[in-house]
Design a protein around this motif. Structure first.
Motif, PDB file in Angstrom:
ATOM      1  N   VAL A  77       0.861  -1.178   0.000  1.00  0.00           N
ATOM      2  CA  VAL A  77       0.000   0.000   0.000  1.00  0.00           C
ATOM      3  C   VAL A  77       0.896   1.227   0.000  1.00  0.00           C
ATOM      4  O   VAL A  77       1.997   1.205   0.568  1.00  0.00           O
ATOM      5  CB  VAL A  77      -0.948   0.011   1.220  1.00  0.00           C
ATOM      6  N   ALA A  78       0.452   2.287  -0.670  1.00  0.00           N
ATOM      7  CA  ALA A  78       1.219   3.535  -0.692  1.00  0.00           C
ATOM      8  C   ALA A  78       0.262   4.714  -0.599  1.00  0.00           C
ATOM      9  O   ALA A  78      -0.915   4.609  -0.953  1.00  0.00           O
ATOM     10  CB  ALA A  78       2.056   3.641  -1.963  1.00  0.00           C
ATOM     11  N   VAL A  79       0.786   5.824  -0.106  1.00  0.00           N
ATOM     12  CA  VAL A  79       0.056   7.090  -0.086  1.00  0.00           C
ATOM     13  C   VAL A  79       0.819   8.052  -0.986  1.00  0.00           C
ATOM     14  O   VAL A  79       2.013   8.289  -0.791  1.00  0.00           O
ATOM     15  CB  VAL A  79      -0.063   7.664   1.343  1.00  0.00           C
ATOM     16  N   LEU A  80       0.121   8.590  -1.987  1.00  0.00           N
ATOM     17  CA  LEU A  80       0.748   9.400  -3.034  1.00  0.00           C
ATOM     18  C   LEU A  80       0.149  10.795  -3.054  1.00  0.00           C
ATOM     19  O   LEU A  80      -1.074  10.961  -2.981  1.00  0.00           O
ATOM     20  CB  LEU A  80       0.514   8.725  -4.385  1.00  0.00           C
ATOM     21  N   ASP A  81       1.011  11.815  -3.152  1.00  0.00           N
ATOM     22  CA  ASP A  81       0.547  13.185  -3.361  1.00  0.00           C
ATOM     23  C   ASP A  81       0.307  13.386  -4.856  1.00  0.00           C
ATOM     24  O   ASP A  81       1.216  13.206  -5.664  1.00  0.00           O
ATOM     25  CB  ASP A  81       1.592  14.187  -2.860  1.00  0.00           C
ATOM     26  N   TRP A  82      -0.906  13.764  -5.223  1.00  0.00           N
ATOM     27  CA  TRP A  82      -1.262  13.838  -6.642  1.00  0.00           C
ATOM     28  C   TRP A  82      -0.507  14.921  -7.397  1.00  0.00           C
ATOM     29  O   TRP A  82      -0.090  14.718  -8.528  1.00  0.00           O
ATOM     30  CB  TRP A  82      -2.775  14.081  -6.775  1.00  0.00           C
ATOM     31  N   HIS A  83      -0.367  16.096  -6.820  1.00  0.00           N
ATOM     32  CA  HIS A  83       0.236  17.213  -7.553  1.00  0.00           C
ATOM     33  C   HIS A  83       1.684  16.927  -7.924  1.00  0.00           C
ATOM     34  O   HIS A  83       2.110  17.192  -9.052  1.00  0.00           O
ATOM     35  CB  HIS A  83       0.153  18.490  -6.716  1.00  0.00           C
ATOM     36  N   SER A  84       2.433  16.378  -6.996  1.00  0.00           N
ATOM     37  CA  SER A  84       3.872  16.159  -7.210  1.00  0.00           C
ATOM     38  C   SER A  84       4.214  14.724  -7.574  1.00  0.00           C
ATOM     39  O   SER A  84       5.348  14.450  -7.967  1.00  0.00           O
ATOM     40  CB  SER A  84       4.642  16.539  -5.941  1.00  0.00           C
ATOM     41  N   ARG A  85       3.278  13.794  -7.426  1.00  0.00           N
ATOM     42  CA  ARG A  85       3.496  12.346  -7.604  1.00  0.00           C
ATOM     43  C   ARG A  85       4.454  11.788  -6.548  1.00  0.00           C
ATOM     44  O   ARG A  85       5.026  10.726  -6.711  1.00  0.00           O
ATOM     45  CB  ARG A  85       4.029  11.993  -8.997  1.00  0.00           C
ATOM     46  N   TYR A  86       4.633  12.520  -5.456  1.00  0.00           N
ATOM     47  CA  TYR A  86       5.570  12.124  -4.403  1.00  0.00           C
ATOM     48  C   TYR A  86       4.961  11.015  -3.542  1.00  0.00           C
ATOM     49  O   TYR A  86       3.820  11.130  -3.088  1.00  0.00           O
ATOM     50  CB  TYR A  86       5.897  13.334  -3.534  1.00  0.00           C
ATOM     51  N   VAL A  87       5.724   9.944  -3.329  1.00  0.00           N
ATOM     52  CA  VAL A  87       5.270   8.853  -2.464  1.00  0.00           C
ATOM     53  C   VAL A  87       5.567   9.238  -1.021  1.00  0.00           C
ATOM     54  O   VAL A  87       6.720   9.283  -0.597  1.00  0.00           O
ATOM     55  CB  VAL A  87       5.964   7.526  -2.825  1.00  0.00           C
ATOM     56  N   LEU A  88       4.508   9.532  -0.280  1.00  0.00           N
ATOM     57  CA  LEU A  88       4.663   9.980   1.100  1.00  0.00           C
ATOM     58  C   LEU A  88       4.983   8.835   2.043  1.00  0.00           C
ATOM     59  O   LEU A  88       5.732   9.002   3.019  1.00  0.00           O
ATOM     60  CB  LEU A  88       3.388  10.680   1.562  1.00  0.00           C
ATOM     61  N   SER A  89       4.399   7.667   1.815  1.00  0.00           N
ATOM     62  CA  SER A  89       4.623   6.526   2.698  1.00  0.00           C
ATOM     63  C   SER A  89       4.188   5.258   1.985  1.00  0.00           C
ATOM     64  O   SER A  89       3.448   5.298   0.997  1.00  0.00           O
ATOM     65  CB  SER A  89       3.825   6.677   4.007  1.00  0.00           C
ATOM     66  N   TRP A  90       4.647   4.126   2.507  1.00  0.00           N
ATOM     67  CA  TRP A  90       4.259   2.829   1.964  1.00  0.00           C
ATOM     68  C   TRP A  90       4.470   1.763   3.028  1.00  0.00           C
ATOM     69  O   TRP A  90       5.257   1.937   3.966  1.00  0.00           O
ATOM     70  CB  TRP A  90       5.057   2.494   0.701  1.00  0.00           C
ATOM     71  N   GLU A  91       3.740   0.669   2.888  1.00  0.00           N
ATOM     72  CA  GLU A  91       3.838  -0.443   3.841  1.00  0.00           C
ATOM     73  C   GLU A  91       3.625  -1.762   3.099  1.00  0.00           C
ATOM     74  O   GLU A  91       2.888  -1.830   2.105  1.00  0.00           O
ATOM     75  CB  GLU A  91       2.787  -0.326   4.948  1.00  0.00           C
ATOM     76  N   LEU A  92       4.253  -2.820   3.615  1.00  0.00           N
ATOM     77  CA  LEU A  92       4.065  -4.178   3.114  1.00  0.00           C
ATOM     78  C   LEU A  92       3.304  -5.005   4.138  1.00  0.00           C
ATOM     79  O   LEU A  92       3.418  -4.779   5.338  1.00  0.00           O
ATOM     80  CB  LEU A  92       5.413  -4.855   2.847  1.00  0.00           C
ATOM     81  N   SER A  93       2.539  -5.996   3.647  1.00  0.00           N
ATOM     82  CA  SER A  93       1.815  -6.888   4.548  1.00  0.00           C
ATOM     83  C   SER A  93       1.586  -8.229   3.851  1.00  0.00           C
ATOM     84  O   SER A  93       1.526  -8.296   2.622  1.00  0.00           O
ATOM     85  CB  SER A  93       0.466  -6.273   4.943  1.00  0.00           C
ATOM     86  N   ASN A  94       1.469  -9.279   4.651  1.00  0.00           N
ATOM     87  CA  ASN A  94       1.107 -10.581   4.090  1.00  0.00           C
ATOM     88  C   ASN A  94      -0.389 -10.855   4.226  1.00  0.00           C
ATOM     89  O   ASN A  94      -0.856 -11.933   3.877  1.00  0.00           O
ATOM     90  CB  ASN A  94       1.916 -11.704   4.738  1.00  0.00           C
ATOM     91  N   THR A  95      -1.141  -9.891   4.749  1.00  0.00           N
ATOM     92  CA  THR A  95      -2.597 -10.008   4.842  1.00  0.00           C
ATOM     93  C   THR A  95      -3.220  -8.716   4.319  1.00  0.00           C
ATOM     94  O   THR A  95      -2.541  -7.698   4.162  1.00  0.00           O
ATOM     95  CB  THR A  95      -3.074 -10.244   6.277  1.00  0.00           C
ATOM     96  N   LEU A  96      -4.524  -8.757   4.097  1.00  0.00           N
ATOM     97  CA  LEU A  96      -5.238  -7.600   3.573  1.00  0.00           C
ATOM     98  C   LEU A  96      -6.090  -6.905   4.631  1.00  0.00           C
ATOM     99  O   LEU A  96      -7.089  -6.266   4.300  1.00  0.00           O
ATOM    100  CB  LEU A  96      -6.123  -8.029   2.392  1.00  0.00           C
ATOM    101  N   ASP A  97      -5.696  -7.017   5.906  1.00  0.00           N
ATOM    102  CA  ASP A  97      -6.465  -6.306   6.922  1.00  0.00           C
ATOM    103  C   ASP A  97      -6.126  -4.815   6.865  1.00  0.00           C
ATOM    104  O   ASP A  97      -5.173  -4.390   6.216  1.00  0.00           O
ATOM    105  CB  ASP A  97      -6.211  -6.884   8.313  1.00  0.00           C
ATOM    106  N   VAL A  98      -6.898  -4.010   7.576  1.00  0.00           N
ATOM    107  CA  VAL A  98      -6.776  -2.567   7.467  1.00  0.00           C
ATOM    108  C   VAL A  98      -5.530  -2.029   8.173  1.00  0.00           C
ATOM    109  O   VAL A  98      -5.121  -0.890   7.930  1.00  0.00           O
ATOM    110  CB  VAL A  98      -8.042  -1.889   8.042  1.00  0.00           C
ATOM    111  N   GLY A  99      -4.898  -2.832   9.009  1.00  0.00           N
ATOM    112  CA  GLY A  99      -3.803  -2.338   9.840  1.00  0.00           C
ATOM    113  C   GLY A  99      -2.665  -1.707   9.071  1.00  0.00           C
ATOM    114  O   GLY A  99      -2.180  -0.619   9.431  1.00  0.00           O
TER     115      GLY A  99
END
Length: 225
Positions: A77-99
């Motif tokens: 999962v990643a959080v992206l700023d639309w105007h700059s296309r800058y990746v603000l944060s990202w995380e990996l998981s082996n499950t699809l829970d919301v955490g």
């Protein structure tokens, strides 16, 4: 199979499937949809249609994709700023829970002020009460992709294409630890070294740092008298 038969090999579909399975090979194709909404969710409109972006922190978006490894997959999962296309944060998981989605959101909010609009698809992680409450508490307007409209979150879909074709598929990771290091290096390269055609040859980090952050204009009420 037709090509193998022309070369004189005795082969059929069943044998091909068995040999591919024994070799641990997996074709590259889209996995089942990750954007299935939960039950009883609050409906939010898509707020970004024909919206002209003016500054960083005006619109953030998020999405989940699967990342294949030599054996198995992990979810990114990643959080992206639309105007700059800058990746603000990202995380990996082996499950699809919301955490892990909440962790990515928290990391982005720790880095920058909350955006004016936060957009996602209608996946159960993003339509969950936990994620919705986190956005509302941060003061975001919530926007969600329209069903069947793949271009509503085009910027982050383009990011996934870059991540997979420029990083993941070139050297499939053997485990989660190696994948994490590969992605950490790639996102650093993507943010700070990769010139972006849509940004007139500048990097996402340059646009994110050089452009004044978004500030909503106050509504001016005129006196009817």
């Amino acid at each position: 199979m037709g090509h193998l038969r022309l070369l004189g090999h005795q082969i059929n579909e069943k044998r091909v499937r068995r040999l591919v399975r024994l070799m641990g090979q997996e074709p590259v194709y889209p996995k089942p949809r990750l954007s299935v909404p939960g039950q009883g969710v609050t409906r939010y409109p898509y707020l970004l249609r024909e919206r002209a972006l003016s500054a960083p922190n005006e619109v953030w978006s998020t999405n989940i994709t699967y990342i294949p490894m030599a054996k198995g997959i992990l979810y990114l999962v990643a959080v992206l700023d639309w105007h700059s296309r800058y990746v603000l944060s990202w995380e990996l998981s082996n499950t699809l829970d919301v955490g892990f989605c909440l962790s990515a959101l928290d990391a982005a909010l720790a880095l920058q002020p909350a955006p004016y609009i936060f957009n996602s698809d209608q996946g159960s992680q993003f339509t969950s009460q936990l994620f919705e409450q986190a956005l509302l508490a941060a003061g975001c307007q919530i926007s969600r992709d329209r069903r069947g409209q793949a271009t509503d979150n085009a910027f982050i879909e383009r990011l996934w294409r870059s991540v997979k074709w420029e990083c993941v598929y070139l050297n499939p990771a053997t485990d989660g630890g190696q994948l994490y290091e590969q992605l950490r290096a790639y996102f650093g390269y993507y943010n700070h070294q990769l010139p972006y055609q849509g940004l007139k040859g500048k990097t996402p980090a340059q646009i994110f740092a050089q452009t004044p952050t978004f500030s909503p204009q106050p509504i001016c009420l005129t006196n009817p008298s």
